[in-house]
Design an enzyme around this catalytic site. Sequence first.
Site, mmCIF file in Angstrom:
data_model
loop_
_atom_site.group_PDB
_atom_site.id
_atom_site.type_symbol
_atom_site.label_atom_id
_atom_site.label_comp_id
_atom_site.label_asym_id
_atom_site.label_seq_id
_atom_site.Cartn_x
_atom_site.Cartn_y
_atom_site.Cartn_z
ATOM 1 N N GLU A 1 1.119 8.385 1.523
ATOM 2 C CA GLU A 1 0.443 9.663 1.790
ATOM 3 C C GLU A 1 -0.567 9.496 2.913
ATOM 4 O O GLU A 1 -1.439 8.621 2.843
ATOM 5 C CB GLU A 1 -0.297 10.165 0.550
ATOM 6 C CG GLU A 1 0.579 10.781 -0.509
ATOM 7 C CD GLU A 1 -0.232 11.417 -1.635
ATOM 8 O OE1 GLU A 1 0.384 12.056 -2.497
ATOM 9 O OE2 GLU A 1 -1.483 11.293 -1.648
ATOM 10 N N CYS A 2 -0.466 10.317 3.937
ATOM 11 C CA CYS A 2 -1.457 10.442 4.996
ATOM 12 C C CYS A 2 -1.732 9.093 5.663
ATOM 13 O O CYS A 2 -0.983 8.674 6.530
ATOM 14 C CB CYS A 2 -2.733 11.080 4.441
ATOM 15 S SG CYS A 2 -3.769 11.846 5.707
ATOM 16 N N ALA A 3 -2.776 8.394 5.255
ATOM 17 C CA ALA A 3 -3.067 7.085 5.836
ATOM 18 C C ALA A 3 -1.891 6.139 5.642
ATOM 19 O O ALA A 3 -1.582 5.319 6.510
ATOM 20 C CB ALA A 3 -4.325 6.494 5.209
ATOM 21 N N SER B 1 4.422 11.064 3.984
ATOM 22 C CA SER B 1 4.022 12.419 4.369
ATOM 23 C C SER B 1 2.514 12.495 4.496
ATOM 24 O O SER B 1 1.773 11.700 3.911
ATOM 25 C CB SER B 1 4.498 13.418 3.307
ATOM 26 O OG SER B 1 3.931 14.692 3.495
#
Length: 466
Positions: A336-338, A440
């Site tokens: 996720e993200c990072a 994502s």
Amino acid sequence: MSTAVPRLVVAAPSSGSGKTTVATGLMAAFTAAGLAVSPHKVGPDYIDPGYHALATGRPGRNLDAYLCGPELVAPLFLHGAAGADLAVVEGVMGLYDGAAGEGELGSTAQVAKVLRAPVVLVVDASAQSRSVAALVHGFASWDPRVRVAGVILNKVASDRHEGLLREALDASGVPVLGVLRRVRQVRSPSRHLGLVPVAERRAEATEAVAALAEQVRSGCDLTALLALAHSAPPLPDEPWALPGPGSAPRARPVVAVAGGAAFTFSYAEHTELLRAAGAEVAVFDPLRDTALPPGTAGLVVGGGFPEVYAPELSANEPLRKAVAELAASGAPVAAECAGLLYLARELDGAPMCGVLDVTARMTERLTLGYREAVAVGDSALAAAGTRVRGHEFHRTAVEPPAGAGPGAAPAWGLTWGGSRGADRPERRVEGFVKGGVHASYLHVHWAAEPSVARRFVNRCVGRDAA
């Protein structure tokens, strides 16, 4: 069956009024007094709960009516507050501010009503005197179902200023439960997404939390605040129950979860769900560890600030190679993200793991907001058609974007930007699915859809890749 948990919601008219100062200070002060304090934060914030955990010694937990639905707020609260003498809930934004275009959904006021909790309003009084009464009256009377039961005045300049404020509030019917002076504010460093996380400055954060405790202890009526917390009625809800892995006996696969200073954004329930689904969770630090935990069968890399640590993450070449090899083997990887940035080919020119054929970079644009999402296809995390609500919060971009590059399918179809019932909400695809990898920008609270943890762990069974 009803459950009694003494509780307070710390709210404010707007962001920047001092909610975090007061809430964290209260948590630390009551903990120092010998109480077991359960810390909670309204909304999708990941950083404040780290300070709450430092103040209380218990996991900081989020209560998000948008991500999880209002019906899960009380059960998740009771799950987190089990065995506590007191629960303190820090609000988000202004008391009545929620998801854009969704009325009260996601607001502190909604959470306070669901929890039947008294609200303590923190008011920045630095630029007002008699007008404070009108402000407090407005917030207390706007929704009769929200019980604004006390005020803490923040950034008060002097004894005379305090006297004027108290005199104005005498007729409001809302008692003053604390006064914090302007000259005694405790400041914490921040960066582009908010405060610097505890994991990056533990010694300084410990000192800051201790100072907040002393500030609140000397400026607030802790006895009255505790009595107010005990006035909250029992809740009729049952605590949230972790789902089991199923009846069939099986091995416990090792799921490696990235931690350390670079990856601090995660919900406490995620590791609980992984364990409940049958996994052995092994936390590792990509800044320090040169190998994945022994027996790693799956990998979870959450959010954080990899852009701050890009040179150090890049320098750990043995771990980057191990992550790439794990992903190439087809093992489940959820990012996720990072985590998405860490799996990229490079981040601001620094080589990353190269699991995804994309480059990532910092931008000036802040992408922020709640999203509705549906899984575009099957992945290690979600079956096609699985619907979730999530949150985006980043200042980075990847090229090529989701749906534009070869070798990976989009992870989610998103809608955002329109109010409920809008004729033409904006739409786009987001994230990447490649083999066992699901990556994502979207942060999802797995408690709202426990099947994702169970599906992920099931995909790990039988693997021993590290």
